[in-house]
Design an enzyme around this catalytic site. Structure first.
Site, mmCIF file in Angstrom:
data_model
loop_
_atom_site.group_PDB
_atom_site.id
_atom_site.type_symbol
_atom_site.label_atom_id
_atom_site.label_comp_id
_atom_site.label_asym_id
_atom_site.label_seq_id
_atom_site.Cartn_x
_atom_site.Cartn_y
_atom_site.Cartn_z
ATOM 1 N N SER A 143 0.864 -1.185 0.000
ATOM 2 C CA SER A 143 0.000 0.000 0.000
ATOM 3 C C SER A 143 0.892 1.224 0.000
ATOM 4 O O SER A 143 2.011 1.176 0.550
ATOM 5 C CB SER A 143 -0.891 0.025 1.238
ATOM 6 N N TYR A 157 -1.468 -0.688 10.301
ATOM 7 C CA TYR A 157 -1.625 -1.090 8.891
ATOM 8 C C TYR A 157 -0.389 -0.681 8.083
ATOM 9 O O TYR A 157 0.154 -1.481 7.308
ATOM 10 C CB TYR A 157 -2.891 -0.461 8.320
HETATM 11 P P1 NDP Z 1 -11.165 -6.745 -0.080
HETATM 12 O O1 NDP Z 1 -11.511 -6.581 1.342
HETATM 13 O O2 NDP Z 1 -12.085 -6.268 -1.145
HETATM 14 O O3 NDP Z 1 -10.819 -8.291 -0.388
HETATM 15 C C1 NDP Z 1 -9.936 -8.961 0.464
HETATM 16 C C2 NDP Z 1 -9.613 -10.327 -0.097
HETATM 17 O O4 NDP Z 1 -8.656 -10.941 0.773
HETATM 18 C C3 NDP Z 1 -10.815 -11.242 -0.143
HETATM 19 O O5 NDP Z 1 -10.675 -12.130 -1.232
HETATM 20 C C4 NDP Z 1 -10.708 -11.985 1.190
HETATM 21 O O6 NDP Z 1 -11.304 -13.282 1.195
HETATM 22 C C5 NDP Z 1 -9.217 -12.126 1.322
HETATM 23 N N1 NDP Z 1 -8.815 -12.288 2.712
HETATM 24 C C6 NDP Z 1 -8.989 -11.411 3.733
HETATM 25 N N2 NDP Z 1 -8.537 -11.950 4.872
HETATM 26 C C7 NDP Z 1 -8.087 -13.187 4.582
HETATM 27 C C8 NDP Z 1 -7.532 -14.237 5.342
HETATM 28 N N3 NDP Z 1 -7.343 -14.133 6.657
HETATM 29 N N4 NDP Z 1 -7.207 -15.387 4.699
HETATM 30 C C9 NDP Z 1 -7.406 -15.515 3.377
HETATM 31 N N5 NDP Z 1 -7.929 -14.555 2.597
HETATM 32 C C10 NDP Z 1 -8.273 -13.404 3.199
HETATM 33 O O7 NDP Z 1 -9.736 -6.023 -0.219
HETATM 34 P P2 NDP Z 1 -9.018 -5.304 -1.445
HETATM 35 O O8 NDP Z 1 -9.227 -6.026 -2.700
HETATM 36 O O9 NDP Z 1 -9.311 -3.867 -1.358
HETATM 37 O O10 NDP Z 1 -7.485 -5.467 -0.971
HETATM 38 C C11 NDP Z 1 -6.588 -6.405 -1.531
HETATM 39 C C12 NDP Z 1 -5.175 -6.022 -1.080
HETATM 40 O O11 NDP Z 1 -4.887 -4.692 -1.503
HETATM 41 C C13 NDP Z 1 -4.985 -6.039 0.436
HETATM 42 O O12 NDP Z 1 -3.697 -6.542 0.739
HETATM 43 C C14 NDP Z 1 -5.078 -4.565 0.807
HETATM 44 O O13 NDP Z 1 -4.393 -4.285 1.998
HETATM 45 C C15 NDP Z 1 -4.451 -3.928 -0.399
HETATM 46 N N6 NDP Z 1 -4.795 -2.524 -0.615
HETATM 47 C C16 NDP Z 1 -6.089 -2.135 -0.893
HETATM 48 C C17 NDP Z 1 -6.375 -0.799 -1.115
HETATM 49 C C18 NDP Z 1 -7.748 -0.302 -1.428
HETATM 50 O O14 NDP Z 1 -7.955 0.910 -1.490
HETATM 51 N N7 NDP Z 1 -8.739 -1.155 -1.653
HETATM 52 C C19 NDP Z 1 -5.325 0.228 -1.048
HETATM 53 C C20 NDP Z 1 -4.012 -0.289 -0.772
HETATM 54 C C21 NDP Z 1 -3.780 -1.609 -0.567
HETATM 55 P P3 NDP Z 1 -12.875 -13.458 1.655
HETATM 56 O O15 NDP Z 1 -13.680 -12.928 0.491
HETATM 57 O O16 NDP Z 1 -13.038 -14.920 1.848
HETATM 58 O O17 NDP Z 1 -13.055 -12.646 2.883
#
Ligand code: NDP
Length: 248
Positions: A143, A157
């Protein structure tokens, strides 16, 4: 021919958001794709159907990134099903806010964020690195707040994402002799469940970008697909901001 034909990719957290878009971008470039998820089985299954419709092999695996055994088991299951892993995308992550002086903080929840965002990534790389063929690709979703802390409540975070970027540089050195590249993509505000474009913070975030808008998951996925491909062969140990210029 497609740039990733014949490659096997594993995208953690591929059931929603950036991970689902990334799985699709890799499949559009011809890769077979494994995705993991924590609890969204139906959404993961729908992503898999979507990927198969593109003509590639695809499968979803349930694995909690906070659990070392489950992450090692995930890699073993993917290797047993697909034969190997050529591209690892560490995308699964969680976002919890809290200021250090706030006694109401749920410290257990903040600590669990480290388990998912940092230890989950390290466990996956430790499991994949020994078996990944030369020329492989490891891409993590960090991020921009790994580099900057634009407002209060982000320390934990930010620390997880800073750790991912630091690991990336170290792993690039470890794996460089085998032609394996290791990079981190640092998104800005991307419209997902984690950071919805109609959320409370959204107007502030949009206004802080150079482009004046939120990003789409597909705009991060395109950068992952580039780094996963043959054109990115001399890029390693890097952080690439895909942030609409919010850090400019
Ligand atoms: P979402 O919350 O939309 O999706 C998260 C995904 O990660 C889901 O597929 C979820 O699975 C999975 N996940 C969460 N926790 C676990 C776990 N304990 N074990 C396995 N899978 C898990 O997040 P984003 O798509 O927004 O984020 C994706 C990445 O991008 C993250 O690393 C986030 O920190 C990073 N990011 C996002 C930003 C944003 O603005 N959106 C900005 C900067 C970084 P399930 O559906 O089963 O819960």
């Amino acid at each position: 021919s497609k740039t990733l034909e014949g490659k096997i990719a594993l995208v953690t957290g591929g059931s929603r958001g950036i991970g689902a878009a990334t799985a699709r971008a890799l499949a559009e470039n011809g890769a077979d794709v494994a995705i993991s998820y924590a609890s969204s089985k139906d959404r993961a299954d729908a992503v898999v159907e979507d990927l198969k419709a593109l003509g590639v092999r695809a499968k979803a695996f349930q694995a909690d990134q906070a659990n070392t055994d489950e992450v090692s088991g995930l890699v073993a299951a993917v290797v047993s099903h697909f034969g190997r892993v050529d591209i690892l995308v560490n995308n699964a992550g969680v976002f919890v806010m809290g200021q250090v002086h706030d006694r109401a903080n749920n410290v257990a929840e903040l600590d669990r964020m480290f388990d998912v965002n940092v230890h989950g990534v390290a466990t996956a790389v430790r499991a994949v690195a020994p078996i990944m063929a030369d020329g492989g690709r490891i891409i993590s979703i960090g991020s921009i707040v790994g580099d900057t802390s634009p407002w209060p409540g982000l320390a934990d975070y930010s620390a997880t994402k800073g750790a991912v970027a630091a690991y990336t540089r170290g792993w690039a050195r470890d794996l460089g002799p085998r032609g394996i590249t290791v990079n981190t993509i640092q998104p800005g505000p991307i419209d997902t469940d984690m950071s919805p474009a109609d959320g409370e913070m959204a107007p502030t975030l949009s206004a802080s970008t150079a482009l004046g808008r939120y990003g789409k998951p597909e705009e991060v996925a395109a950068a992952v697909a580039f780094l996963a491909g043959p054109q990115a062969s001399y890029i390693t140990g890097a952080t690439l901001n895909v942030d609409g210029g919010i850090t400019a």
